[in-house]
Scaffold this motif. Structure first.
Motif, PDB file in Angstrom:
ATOM      1  N   LYS A 133       0.829  -1.206   0.000  1.00  0.00           N
ATOM      2  CA  LYS A 133       0.000   0.000   0.000  1.00  0.00           C
ATOM      3  C   LYS A 133       0.867   1.262   0.000  1.00  0.00           C
ATOM      4  O   LYS A 133       0.593   2.222  -0.718  1.00  0.00           O
ATOM      5  N   VAL A 134       1.932   1.254   0.816  1.00  0.00           N
ATOM      6  CA  VAL A 134       2.802   2.425   0.900  1.00  0.00           C
ATOM      7  C   VAL A 134       3.559   2.640  -0.404  1.00  0.00           C
ATOM      8  O   VAL A 134       3.611   3.756  -0.940  1.00  0.00           O
ATOM      9  N   VAL A 135       4.139   1.575  -0.950  1.00  0.00           N
ATOM     10  CA  VAL A 135       4.941   1.707  -2.170  1.00  0.00           C
ATOM     11  C   VAL A 135       4.070   2.118  -3.358  1.00  0.00           C
ATOM     12  O   VAL A 135       4.480   2.937  -4.186  1.00  0.00           O
ATOM     13  N   LYS A 136       2.869   1.566  -3.433  1.00  0.00           N
ATOM     14  CA  LYS A 136       1.986   1.945  -4.534  1.00  0.00           C
ATOM     15  C   LYS A 136       1.552   3.403  -4.420  1.00  0.00           C
ATOM     16  O   LYS A 136       1.376   4.086  -5.433  1.00  0.00           O
ATOM     17  N   SER A 137       1.412   3.880  -3.192  1.00  0.00           N
ATOM     18  CA  SER A 137       1.083   5.295  -2.985  1.00  0.00           C
ATOM     19  C   SER A 137       2.247   6.185  -3.448  1.00  0.00           C
ATOM     20  O   SER A 137       2.040   7.204  -4.117  1.00  0.00           O
ATOM     21  N   ILE A 138       3.468   5.780  -3.114  1.00  0.00           N
ATOM     22  CA  ILE A 138       4.658   6.536  -3.550  1.00  0.00           C
ATOM     23  C   ILE A 138       4.761   6.509  -5.066  1.00  0.00           C
ATOM     24  O   ILE A 138       5.069   7.520  -5.712  1.00  0.00           O
ATOM     25  N   ASN A 139       4.491   5.356  -5.665  1.00  0.00           N
ATOM     26  CA  ASN A 139       4.543   5.233  -7.122  1.00  0.00           C
ATOM     27  C   ASN A 139       3.552   6.183  -7.789  1.00  0.00           C
ATOM     28  O   ASN A 139       3.878   6.855  -8.775  1.00  0.00           O
ATOM     29  N   SER A 140       2.342   6.259  -7.235  1.00  0.00           N
ATOM     30  CA  SER A 140       1.320   7.149  -7.800  1.00  0.00           C
ATOM     31  C   SER A 140       1.770   8.607  -7.719  1.00  0.00           C
ATOM     32  O   SER A 140       1.555   9.394  -8.653  1.00  0.00           O
ATOM     33  N   TRP A 141       2.393   8.972  -6.611  1.00  0.00           N
ATOM     34  CA  TRP A 141       2.870  10.355  -6.439  1.00  0.00           C
ATOM     35  C   TRP A 141       3.965  10.669  -7.461  1.00  0.00           C
ATOM     36  O   TRP A 141       3.949  11.732  -8.094  1.00  0.00           O
TER      37      TRP A 141
END
Length: 580
Positions: free
Chosen positions: A84-92
């Motif tokens: 969840k955290v890494v995918k959020s960073i990827n989206s940013w």
């Protein structure tokens, strides 16, 4: 003294021959209770040379990950939290590129590779996207644990097929390993591993560890990391260089050593009976006797505390493996330490026999509660299920699966607090022996379908068992009847049909039945991922369920459906027979 997870970490990074260092690395070793609930984290990112801003992407990825991972819910698994955290960073990062002058040139945007190592309890969790690498030192060899996501076109042309910021969606590799004391893991960027062979990396680390200098192990690993970078530079590395080295110095103290010592040294207790004095306790009465254990109500003579004493059954006293499992129950009770799980009582004197002591719960089993309350209100069911779920979450946070959740193993005390008891079937990651012939655990009516296929349980197996209890409390029945115990193949299980609680007489909200249906899916991959999701959907309507239409009449009431069809056909015949 209680052991905890302890590591030494050395690292080094250098811009090398380039003007800017687009690599970024970091780690975090939290204190308790975060150390046990979330673990130790190392992260490394490597920017791409075609971009002038990828060093920003690398720094953002590592710092954001180290910060946000520890803010995720304790009820989430490591895999869930990291993804969840890494995918959020990827989206940013992807959004930054889209809103920049590089929106049409991906190779110049906010892109970086990313690798993370999470050490929790007795497990290593590896996450990876790109071409940074994670290794494990195995003797004098390096075992590569990640796969490079790079496509080579020619000797001079290659490109990343996966990395943070490339696409709006991200696929990230995941691997989980059991760790042992002394294990060493290495994270490195391509500026290192393309110019230093595996054997040389091993030599630098082994030499640093065996050095007689006064430095502690962390300082020695820092030196080894710097030596590896220097060697890569001298070998002609033309890229940024980064390396992290982590050595596991100690693991949490639930290895079998202490348990085996108790089993080997402590004699079996004598036959116990009411009014008998035993090892500082006064036996009050027998609670129950089974083929696996004998349980008694007792009073500590010195403290006057009422307790429960559990001793090995007579039939299994010669089974060393059973005795080790028996003694692990005590450690589990100490480790879980939650209001919704039975508490272990640590004797304040020397123990002279092999037995377990837990708190006495004054109340009744959930099985008896269900007999006394055959038609409970929905709110009563929710309150009990939510409490049991919180207790199970305490197990799951410690990488344990209870595997025997049933009404007989849940107590309701005089203050209406639900407590999970009997940890004899609990699976502990990295400790419990997982043999296929022992895969079926618990009581058949509450056992998840995967157990009948000889598969090992997961957290979703506990979710299934809890959902069976909720279903039983609301209906007095079971979702698949007795047929589930007879379905021991994939095809046979595929023919099983969930029996909906909804009918024309039901006052239960349809979305509650939908929540149960999902938690009770035969395929574990279709169930809820987390207990918190299940309990939330029992209390609040899930929008996905609300959007569904009511089951068709043929499913709800087949007789009425065919009566209606027959009546309509009759009307048609009558109308066609009338003269025009």
């Amino acid at each position: 003294m209680k052991k905890s997870l302890d590591v030494s970490i050395g690292q080094a990074t250098d811009k090398g021959v380039k003007s800017v260092n687009q690599d970024y690395l970091g780690f975090r070793i939290p204190k308790e209770p975060m150390l046990s609930s979330k673990g130790i984290v190392l992260a490394m990112a490597d920017g791409i040379s075609s971009s002038k801003v990828s060093q920003i992407a690398s720094k953002t990825a590592v710092n954001g990950f180290l910060e946000d991972y520890y803010c995720t819910s304790d009820s989430w698994a490591v895999k869930t939290s990291v993804q969840k955290v890494v995918k959020s960073i990827n989206s940013w990062l992807f959004a930054q590129t889209k809103n920049s002058p590089y929106r049409y040139e991906k190779d110049k945007g906010y892109i970086c590779t990313f690798s993370a190592l999470v050490l929790k309890s007795h497990s290593a969790h590896i996450f990876h996207s790109g071409d940074t690498r994670v290794y494990r030192l195995d003797g004098n060899q390096l075992e590569q644990l990640t796969q490079d996501h790079r496509r080579v076109v020619s000797a001079d042309v290659s490109y990343l097929t996966r990395a943070l910021g490339i696409d709006q969606t991200l696929e990230i590799d995941y691997k989980k390993l059991t760790i042992e004391q002394g294990d060493i893991f290495i994270l490195a960027t391509d500026g290192v591993f393309e110019f230093v062979d595996n054997q040389t990396i091993c030599q630098f680390i082994q030499q640093a560890k065996s050095s007689e200098q006064d430095e502690n192990l962390k300082q020695k690993l820092d030196i080894a990391a710097k030596q590896i970078l220097d060697h890569a530079l001298s070998a002609g590395s033309n890229d940024n260089l980064s390396v992290q080295i982590v050595c596991i110095e100690s693991l949490p103290s639930y290895q079998l050593d202490e348990v085996q010592q108790h089993v080997a040294m402590l004699p079996m207790p004598p036959a116990l009976s009411a009014r008998m004095e035993f090892d500082g306790y006064q036996i009050i009465r027998e609670i129950y006797i089974s083929s696996r254990s004998h349980v008694y109500l007792a009073k500590d003579i010195s403290s006057q505390q009422t307790v429960v004493i559990k001793v090995p059954s007579t039939e299994l006293r010669g089974d060393t493996k059973y005795l080790e499992s028996f003694m692990l129950e005590e450690w589990i009770a100490k480790r879980v330490n939650h209001p919704n799980a039975v508490r272990a009582i640590e004797p304040n004197r020397k123990r002279n026999y092999l037995y377990l002591v837990t708190e006495y719960i004054e109340g009744i089993s959930l099985n008896q509660w269900m007999i006394d309350n055959p038609k409970p209100k929905l709110e009563q069911v929710r309150e009990i299920i939510e409490q049991v779920a919180k207790g199970l979450q305490a197990f799951h946070r410690q990488e344990m699966i209870h595997q025997d959740i049933r009404p007989q193993n849940i107590m309701i005390d005089n203050s209406n607090t639900a407590k999970i008891i009997d940890f004899g079937s609990t699976y502990i990651a990295g400790v419990t022996d997982t043999k296929s012939e022992e895969a079926l655990r618990g009581t058949m009516r509450y056992s998840a379908p995967e157990y009948f296929l000889g598969q090992h349980g997961t957290q979703k197996s506990d979710i299934y068992a809890l959902a069976v209890i909720a279903y039983q409390m609301l209906s007095g029945k079971f979702p698949y009847g007795v047929e589930i115990a007879q379905a021991k193949s994939v095809s046979a299980q595929g023919r099983l049909k969930y029996k909906s609680l909804i009918n024309d007489e039901s006052e239960l909200p349809i979305w509650v039945d939908d929540a149960l249906r999902k938690a009770l899916q035969i395929d574990p991959f279709k169930r809820y991922d987390q207990l918190s999701e299940f309990t939330h959907d029992l209390r609040f309507p899930n929008k996905a369920f609300i959007a569904k239409t009511r089951p068709p009449l043929i499913e709800r009431n087949p007789v009425m459906f065919w009566q209606t069809v027959s009546f309509v056909l009759f009307l048609i015949l009558v109308l066609t027979a009338l003269p025009v």
